[in-house]
Design an enzyme around this catalytic site. Sequence first.
Site, PDB file in Angstrom:
ATOM      1  N   GLU A 141      17.407  63.608 -55.498  1.00  0.00           N
ATOM      2  CA  GLU A 141      17.913  63.294 -56.837  1.00  0.00           C
ATOM      3  C   GLU A 141      16.750  62.813 -57.691  1.00  0.00           C
ATOM      4  O   GLU A 141      15.984  61.935 -57.277  1.00  0.00           O
ATOM      5  CB  GLU A 141      18.990  62.214 -56.774  1.00  0.00           C
ATOM      6  CG  GLU A 141      19.486  61.760 -58.146  1.00  0.00           C
ATOM      7  CD  GLU A 141      20.541  60.667 -58.054  1.00  0.00           C
ATOM      8  OE1 GLU A 141      21.333  60.699 -57.089  1.00  0.00           O
ATOM      9  OE2 GLU A 141      20.569  59.774 -58.926  1.00  0.00           O
ATOM     10  N   GLU A 152      17.683  57.021 -67.412  1.00  0.00           N
ATOM     11  CA  GLU A 152      18.842  56.147 -67.274  1.00  0.00           C
ATOM     12  C   GLU A 152      18.598  54.898 -68.109  1.00  0.00           C
ATOM     13  O   GLU A 152      17.472  54.408 -68.205  1.00  0.00           O
ATOM     14  CB  GLU A 152      19.072  55.744 -65.818  1.00  0.00           C
ATOM     15  CG  GLU A 152      19.576  56.857 -64.933  1.00  0.00           C
ATOM     16  CD  GLU A 152      19.874  56.353 -63.537  1.00  0.00           C
ATOM     17  OE1 GLU A 152      21.060  56.233 -63.199  1.00  0.00           O
ATOM     18  OE2 GLU A 152      18.914  56.067 -62.793  1.00  0.00           O
TER      19      GLU A 152
END
Length: 501
Positions: A142, A147
């Site tokens: 990932e 974010e």
Amino acid sequence: MWARAFLILLSLAFAAAAQTGGWKLVWSDEFDGAALDAAKWTHADGGHGWGNNELQYYTNRQENAFLENGMLVIQARAEKYTGAAGVSRDYTSARLITKGKFARTYGRIEARMKLPSGQGIWPAFWMLGEDIDRVGWPECGEIDIMENIGREPATLYGTLHGPGYSGGESISGAISGPKPLSADFHVFGIEWEPNVIRWYVDGKLYFALTPSALPKDRRWVFDRPHHLLLNLAVGGRWPGNPDASTTFPQRLAVDWVRVYERPHQAAPLGNVLVYTRNGVGYVHDNIADSVAALRKLGAEAGFAVEWSEDPEIFSDERLKPFRAIVFSNSNNEAFLKDSQRDAFMRYVQRGGGYVGIHSATGSERGWDWYRMLAGGRFVYHPKIQTFLIRVKDTGHPATRGLPAKFEWSDECYYHDPMNPGIAPLFVTDPTKLDDPKRSGFPFLPPFGDSLPLAWTLRYDGGRTFYTALGHKKEHYRDPLFLRHLLGGILWAMGEAKESLE
């Protein structure tokens, strides 16, 4: 995506400038249409918390994801919603993915976005390994490109998750600026190349990771295709839940998403594409091993290897750099649309090389042109067993230096119908196989004791090398098999003569 074990906080003022030159646009969504492009994005629906105790239900409704003024808007709403299986949530939002439609190994991946703000709000732009359904998370890898959590409005995070370094043990970098990220649009991106990923914001480098940064004995799994994700979560273990100060609706505005590739660096023998897409059905667990072996062969022999599971790479322009295309353990539907098949056909007709490994003859079973190119269509194999292989053509580059006979443990493939123009390299005696169903295949007896298992072929302007061997992971570490593969690939590239002179 929720916890951070290692943080590197840098100031925007001291971040280095990105190296923007030398990249070529290969995929994008400018969100200029009337509706979301279903050929590029799929909704990932659900309200099960997504492993993070998130509070929203991701829907496919227009209220949660829509195009407005040339932008994608993902909107989180405070509303009671009951979805599938009776799951009820107090918030709704959307999660969009390119899984099965677009995936990429390496490149510059960017999005221009304006973030929301507020306690418990969690926007993300990220990537997951396309093989997640086969190997699971975090084995698939990932890459969190962007974010932000509402309680840290001016801080941007970039993170890697992999086997042994996921969740609370993930490896992360962060950067904080003087203003909230929600104050304006920003470009968030990565440059992903072999053995390095670099994170950028507005063209400024703020974080980089290489395999040497991983914990001891942990594997770098960022050498395989990953797809894109965009979502706006509400609540969860990392950001915490909304409170009285949080307003709704919250909006994540995305101006565009763009993916670039760096033009191929010159390799002495050119470039080879390794394509491993599998449609619905059985998927071999040897794909990563085969890709690693092919990359090693390329490094030693002088050709560069690119790995993809994305059928969008099949266009005239994107296939130009490749001297051969290797379908390694592909199966069932290799393409999503006829334009991709047409581009592949034109590539072969221009003289491109085709290499098929093991289940490649199980790809595109309804397309007769592909069957003729590959040399046959896979129909069946008896149980894995040891059988005797005889070399039919000892002078070919794919057999040169191999013993005239050798025992091999594998799946013995039956093909029907076959292209009558094949030139067999390996054969075996099907009557010696432990196969109680053999009598049910009337096409076998005409082969006598010489059922083809590897062959070459010239078809429709191209050059085909196919081998049915290679079911087991350990085959891709076997010197005999690797020598066989290398000779066949070089022949398909036009780099090796068919006979000794």
